[in-house]
Design an enzyme around this catalytic site. Structure first.
Site, PDB file in Angstrom:
ATOM      1  N   LYS A  18       0.803   4.355   6.973  1.00  0.00           N
ATOM      2  CA  LYS A  18       0.243   5.184   5.913  1.00  0.00           C
ATOM      3  C   LYS A  18       0.810   6.591   6.033  1.00  0.00           C
ATOM      4  O   LYS A  18       1.444   6.939   7.016  1.00  0.00           O
ATOM      5  CB  LYS A  18      -1.305   5.241   5.999  1.00  0.00           C
ATOM      6  CG  LYS A  18      -1.989   3.904   5.857  1.00  0.00           C
ATOM      7  CD  LYS A  18      -1.966   3.405   4.430  1.00  0.00           C
ATOM      8  CE  LYS A  18      -2.628   2.050   4.310  1.00  0.00           C
ATOM      9  NZ  LYS A  18      -1.792   0.931   4.747  1.00  0.00           N
ATOM     10  N   SER A  46       0.813  -1.213   0.000  1.00  0.00           N
ATOM     11  CA  SER A  46       0.000   0.000   0.000  1.00  0.00           C
ATOM     12  C   SER A  46       0.846   1.263   0.000  1.00  0.00           C
ATOM     13  O   SER A  46       0.330   2.354  -0.225  1.00  0.00           O
ATOM     14  CB  SER A  46      -0.936   0.011   1.206  1.00  0.00           C
ATOM     15  OG  SER A  46      -0.171   0.021   2.394  1.00  0.00           O
TER      16      SER A  46
END
Lengths: 230, 171
Positions: B85, B38
């Site tokens: 993230k 990701s």
């Protein structure tokens, strides 16, 4: 065994008091002075005097004494901090949102034992009292009781609708509904915000004892029962 | 007698090293392995190796986060999982995503995070803004593999619609 004695244990316990871990807090200085006095006990002083007398070297004796004190200090501190971060710590309760369980009178602050084993194994139940970081300000910590587990349906008197507690979240409320800032204001909180579970009151002595898992409020329904909508 | 004192000596050293390591890891900095893609190409550009990154925890006290910081946080839906993230929105920013018709204001004490690799990233677009209390640290460096060792930059292609409490004009 010189390492495992009462003074040592006392020092470790002092380091688990979360108020005393912050360097800028005035409590920190007090505890540190207390530790310094406690850690170096009478036997140590006697040894020191004997050493100095036999060696005729005052500077050498002082240096080795200071090194000895520093080593003990750091050992106690490290053990205390590790225990406090991972296993159990002592926290002071402020405010009256959990009256009468904690701080029934506003003049004293209760100190409670917070265990952190629950964070690994996730063994929470209705009525557990938990410490968590506030969702709106991560530097503040709150102490409230768990009213709803993931999947429970919650209804409050003010609201017309019912709310389902999402996966991985809790609904928490204070015992003293009137003066409690809790899930009724900021909604269900994710488990990741929980810092530990309160098991015992450790101060003041007259209220020392286990914290019970009682609750007057119950969720509308638990364990994924769905209520009939009217 | 000699063996016993030797064993005691080794045990003491072991525990001292362990304690110091644990305390440093809990409070100051630790090394974490990155799984998934990701955050490609910043981490794990190819799916065969896992990058190891340095995570600092000083930021948790002083709250020095900016746009573009890469953070490690506990998942809001499962506290045992941790995600890595990038911070796209700070408290007060307005966020809009291509799929949504409306704009969302990031609440006080919350962040909006997204992965660099939008296609395969489970982030705030799914679980909403996350409270700061879930953040476990900030990624500063890649420490493994050696060819990609280096600082993690604070860059971002995505910007919030507006920052610092500007209010957009609604059409």
């Amino acid at each position: 065994m010189p390492y495992v004695n009462f003074n040592f244990l006392l020092g470790v316990i002092a380091f688990t008091i979360e108020e005393c871990q912050c360097i800028s807090d005035r409590h920190f200085l007090f505890v540190w002075c207390l530790l310094l006095i406690i850690l170096h006990d009478i036997d140590g002083l006697k040894e020191f005097m004997k050493f100095v007398y036999s060696q005729q070297d005052f500077a050498m004796g002082t240096r080795s004494l200071l090194w000895d004190i520093t080593k003990k200090y750091f050992t106690v501190g490290l053990i205390g901090l590790t225990v406090s971060d991972r296993y159990a710590s002592i926290v002071s309760v402020r405010g009256s949102s959990m009256s009468p369980a904690f701080n029934p009178r506003s003049d004293t602050n209760d100190y409670v034992l917070v265990e952190k084993f629950c964070l690994d194994k996730y063994r929470f139940s209705h009525g557990d009292v938990v410490v968590f970081s506030s969702p709106s300000n991560h530097k503040e910590k709150h102490i409230k009781r768990i009213i709803g587990l993931p999947g429970d349906w919650i209804g409050t008197p003010n609201m017309d609708d019912v709310l389902k507690v999402p996966e991985g979240h809790f609904w928490v409320e204070g015992d003293n509904s009137v003066s409690s800032l809790d899930s009724r204001s900021f909604g269900p909180i994710p488990l990741g915000l929980i810092r530990g579970r309160v098991t015992h009151v450790v101060w003041p002595p007259q209220r020392m004892g286990r914290v019970e898992r009682e609750t007057n409020q119950r969720p509308l329904s638990s364990l994924q029962d769905r209520p009939e909508f009217y | 007698m000699g063996t016993r004192s030797l064993l005691w000596d080794i045990t003491k050293k072991y525990f001292t090293v362990g304690l110091i390591g644990l305390t440093v890891s809990d409070r100051y900095a630790s090394i974490v392995s990155v799984r998934g893609s990701s955050m490609s190409p910043a981490f794990n550009p190819r799916s065969d190796t896992n990058d190891y990154v340095l995570v600092e925890k000083f930021c948790l006290d002083k709250y020095r986060f900016s746009h573009g910081d890469v953070v490690v946080f506990s998942s809001p839906s499962n506290h045992k999982e941790k995600h890595i993230k990038r911070i796209i929105g700070l408290p007060g920013d307005w966020i809009g995503t291509p799929n949504m018709d409306d704009v969302l204001k990031v609440p006080e004490g919350h962040f909006w995070v997204e992965g660099d690799n939008s296609v395969s990233s489970l982030d705030s677009r799914s679980f909403g803004p996350i409270p700061l209390g879930l953040i476990r640290g900030r990624v500063t460096h890649v420490v493994w593999p050696p060819q990609r060792m280096g600082r993690v930059e604070r860059e971002t292609n995505q910007r919030p619609l507006s920052s610092l409490q500007d209010r957009p004009e609604f059409y």
